[in-house]
Design a protein around this motif. Structure first.
Motif, mmCIF file in Angstrom:
data_model
loop_
_atom_site.group_PDB
_atom_site.id
_atom_site.type_symbol
_atom_site.label_atom_id
_atom_site.label_comp_id
_atom_site.label_asym_id
_atom_site.label_seq_id
_atom_site.Cartn_x
_atom_site.Cartn_y
_atom_site.Cartn_z
ATOM 1 N N LEU A 255 -34.643 19.897 39.835
ATOM 2 C CA LEU A 255 -33.813 18.675 39.572
ATOM 3 C C LEU A 255 -35.136 17.307 38.334
ATOM 4 O O LEU A 255 -34.299 17.384 37.911
ATOM 5 C CB LEU A 255 -33.040 18.247 40.365
ATOM 6 N N ASN A 256 -35.930 17.658 38.456
ATOM 7 C CA ASN A 256 -37.138 17.108 37.431
ATOM 8 C C ASN A 256 -36.090 17.181 36.158
ATOM 9 O O ASN A 256 -36.487 16.504 34.966
ATOM 10 C CB ASN A 256 -38.606 17.673 37.634
ATOM 11 N N LEU A 257 -35.627 18.721 35.641
ATOM 12 C CA LEU A 257 -34.952 18.400 33.957
ATOM 13 C C LEU A 257 -33.864 17.579 33.898
ATOM 14 O O LEU A 257 -33.648 17.393 32.742
ATOM 15 C CB LEU A 257 -34.597 19.761 33.620
ATOM 16 N N PHE A 258 -33.180 16.820 35.122
ATOM 17 C CA PHE A 258 -31.809 16.296 35.186
ATOM 18 C C PHE A 258 -32.103 14.901 36.062
ATOM 19 O O PHE A 258 -31.902 14.251 36.315
ATOM 20 C CB PHE A 258 -31.010 16.988 35.807
ATOM 21 N N ALA A 259 -33.716 13.941 35.417
ATOM 22 C CA ALA A 259 -33.878 13.606 35.843
ATOM 23 C C ALA A 259 -33.073 11.996 35.735
ATOM 24 O O ALA A 259 -33.172 10.433 36.420
ATOM 25 C CB ALA A 259 -35.501 12.907 35.371
ATOM 26 N N GLY A 260 -32.540 12.175 34.416
ATOM 27 C CA GLY A 260 -31.319 11.322 33.971
ATOM 28 C C GLY A 260 -30.354 11.042 34.669
ATOM 29 O O GLY A 260 -28.946 10.420 34.047
ATOM 30 N N LEU A 261 -30.033 12.208 35.215
ATOM 31 C CA LEU A 261 -28.931 12.161 35.621
ATOM 32 C C LEU A 261 -28.469 11.338 36.728
ATOM 33 O O LEU A 261 -29.140 11.404 37.460
ATOM 34 C CB LEU A 261 -27.800 14.057 35.770
ATOM 35 N N THR A 262 -26.912 10.466 36.454
ATOM 36 C CA THR A 262 -26.710 9.626 37.768
ATOM 37 C C THR A 262 -25.725 10.397 38.660
ATOM 38 O O THR A 262 -25.229 12.040 38.255
ATOM 39 C CB THR A 262 -26.349 8.106 37.411
ATOM 40 N N VAL A 263 -25.989 9.774 39.594
ATOM 41 C CA VAL A 263 -24.838 10.523 41.075
ATOM 42 C C VAL A 263 -23.119 10.817 40.268
ATOM 43 O O VAL A 263 -22.624 11.321 40.346
ATOM 44 C CB VAL A 263 -24.682 9.708 42.261
ATOM 45 N N ASP A 264 -23.093 9.124 40.040
ATOM 46 C CA ASP A 264 -21.482 9.082 39.345
ATOM 47 C C ASP A 264 -21.453 10.150 38.110
ATOM 48 O O ASP A 264 -20.410 10.765 37.684
ATOM 49 C CB ASP A 264 -21.039 7.672 38.875
ATOM 50 N N GLY A 265 -22.671 10.548 36.760
ATOM 51 C CA GLY A 265 -22.844 11.568 35.876
ATOM 52 C C GLY A 265 -22.580 12.750 35.938
ATOM 53 O O GLY A 265 -21.828 13.156 35.599
ATOM 54 N N PHE A 266 -22.332 12.667 37.956
ATOM 55 C CA PHE A 266 -22.523 14.613 37.972
ATOM 56 C C PHE A 266 -20.856 14.468 38.922
ATOM 57 O O PHE A 266 -19.901 15.079 38.901
ATOM 58 C CB PHE A 266 -23.554 14.641 38.999
ATOM 59 N N ALA A 267 -20.728 13.162 39.521
ATOM 60 C CA ALA A 267 -19.714 13.081 40.054
ATOM 61 C C ALA A 267 -18.279 12.706 39.348
ATOM 62 O O ALA A 267 -17.271 13.070 39.805
ATOM 63 C CB ALA A 267 -19.770 12.191 41.544
ATOM 64 N N GLY A 268 -19.021 11.761 38.133
ATOM 65 C CA GLY A 268 -17.461 11.584 38.188
ATOM 66 C C GLY A 268 -17.317 12.253 36.420
ATOM 67 O O GLY A 268 -16.078 12.293 35.899
#
Length: 360
Positions: A255-268
């Motif tokens: 997941l280090n490559l996705f360090a800027g992705l938020t929970v809502d960024g994924f879930a939303g």
């Protein structure tokens, strides 16, 4: 049956042979029953053992059925000293567990509440033994009254002399002149007793506070939610390492490559998890195979890799939450069906909704 001990034998000798051990013993006491019932249906704070557990009590069910026999013993030791014992034989059949039913040391249900000797020596008045020291009270507020710990099993409904926990101490006091005195206390260290702050969580206790439930509650307690969040993070990291977010290309950094992705960024957002089984590719809501991110988040949360390609068939992933703690606002838990869930971070009611701005 009570086990015989030195204290038990000493009391028996004192009662049977007063002319030998103690010149005279005064015994008083009373029998008491306390009964209370629930006045409405419902579920008490912290009672549920899973997100979908709706068990509770009915109006009129017993909340408490406590019977006690209280004995107060007083006597003389020689010409200058006296002794006192307060025995409390008590049992509540409705206690949520053994800790709240019968005898438990250093609680309101301690059989030997007080046992001390009053004496004097070298100008000091001393009370030696298990006792209470009261330093002022005001209308139910304890400010200076902090020497003895408190048993909050019924919050503030008990009289302070009952909720206060007697402990072993040396309590010495001496007058200085006509208008002053000095007091010296050397006491045992014992903590307050608060329902829920026990290893088993005291689920179902009628006086368990909301704040305590957020610590130790099975569904909402951080003590249980934090490990569940860690398990979900491990699932996401495993998916990333296996190429689940990179078109099948293994990603050793996870997941280090996705360090800027938020929970809502994924879930939303929406993901294509149908045309490429085992992979998650970004898509748009109009795509016929688009899956809302919160469904995938719930799938990872509740079931881990169970049923996913490459995971042994017929086995349940131990990292799955299976509705045990409040990670997602689920409305059901059909096996391997993550669709019984909602997502509304602005009106958060679950751990992931509350931490919607947290990053991977």
């Amino acid at each position: 049956m009570f086990k015989r001990c030195k204290l038990h034998q000493s009391i028996l000798l004192a009662l049977i042979l007063p002319s030998v051990a103690i010149a005279e013993v005064e015994i008083t006491g009373y029998l008491k029953n306390e009964t209370s019932v629930f006045t409405r249906d419902g579920q008490v704070t912290g009672e549920a053992d899973s997100m979908l557990d709706e068990r509770g009590h009915d109006k009129g069910d017993l909340l408490k059925f406590e019977n006690s026999a209280r004995l107060f013993l007083n006597g003389y030791l020689g010409e200058e000293s006296t002794w006192h014992a307060d025995l409390n034989f008590i049992y509540d059949s409705e206690g949520v567990n053994d800790y709240y039913k019968g005898h438990e040391l250093y609680t309101q249900h301690d059989y030997v509440r007080e046992l001390y000797v009053d004496t004097s020596a070298l100008g000091w008045d001393m009370r030696l033994g298990k006792q209470q020291v009261v330093w002022g009270t005001a209308d139910g507020i304890k400010l200076l009254d902090i020497i003895n710990p408190t048993d909050f099993r019924e919050l503030n409904q008990n009289a302070m002399e009952d909720s206060r926990i007697p402990i072993w101490m040396i309590n010495a006091e001496r007058n200085i002149g006509d208008n002053s005195n000095v007091q010296l206390i050397v006491s045992q260290v014992e903590e307050n007793k608060i329902p829920g702050l026990n290893p088993n969580g005291d689920a179902g206790h009628p006086f368990l506070m909301k704040g305590v439930e957020t610590i130790s509650g099975q569904v909402n307690g951080f003590y249980n939610v934090a490990p569940a969040l860690s398990n979900v993070a491990a699932t996401f990291n495993g998916a990333a390492m296996g190429g689940g977010f990179t078109g099948g290309m293994p990603l050793p950094v996870g997941l280090n490559l996705f360090a800027g992705l938020t929970v809502d960024g994924f879930a939303g957002n929406f993901w294509d998890a149908a045309t490429t089984p085992g992979l998650l590719n970004p898509t748009v809501p109009t795509d016929p195979v688009a899956a809302p991110g919160w469904l995938l988040l719930n799938a990872f949360s509740q079931f881990g890799f169970t049923g996913q390609p490459g995971f042994p068939a017929g086995l349940n992933d131990p990292n799955g939450n299976y509705g045990s703690t409040n990670l997602m606002p689920i409305t059901g838990l059909t096996p391997l069906s993550p669709t019984e869930v909602t997502w509304d971070p602005e009106n958060a009611s679950s751990a992931f909704e509350v931490m919607s701005n947290a990053t991977f």
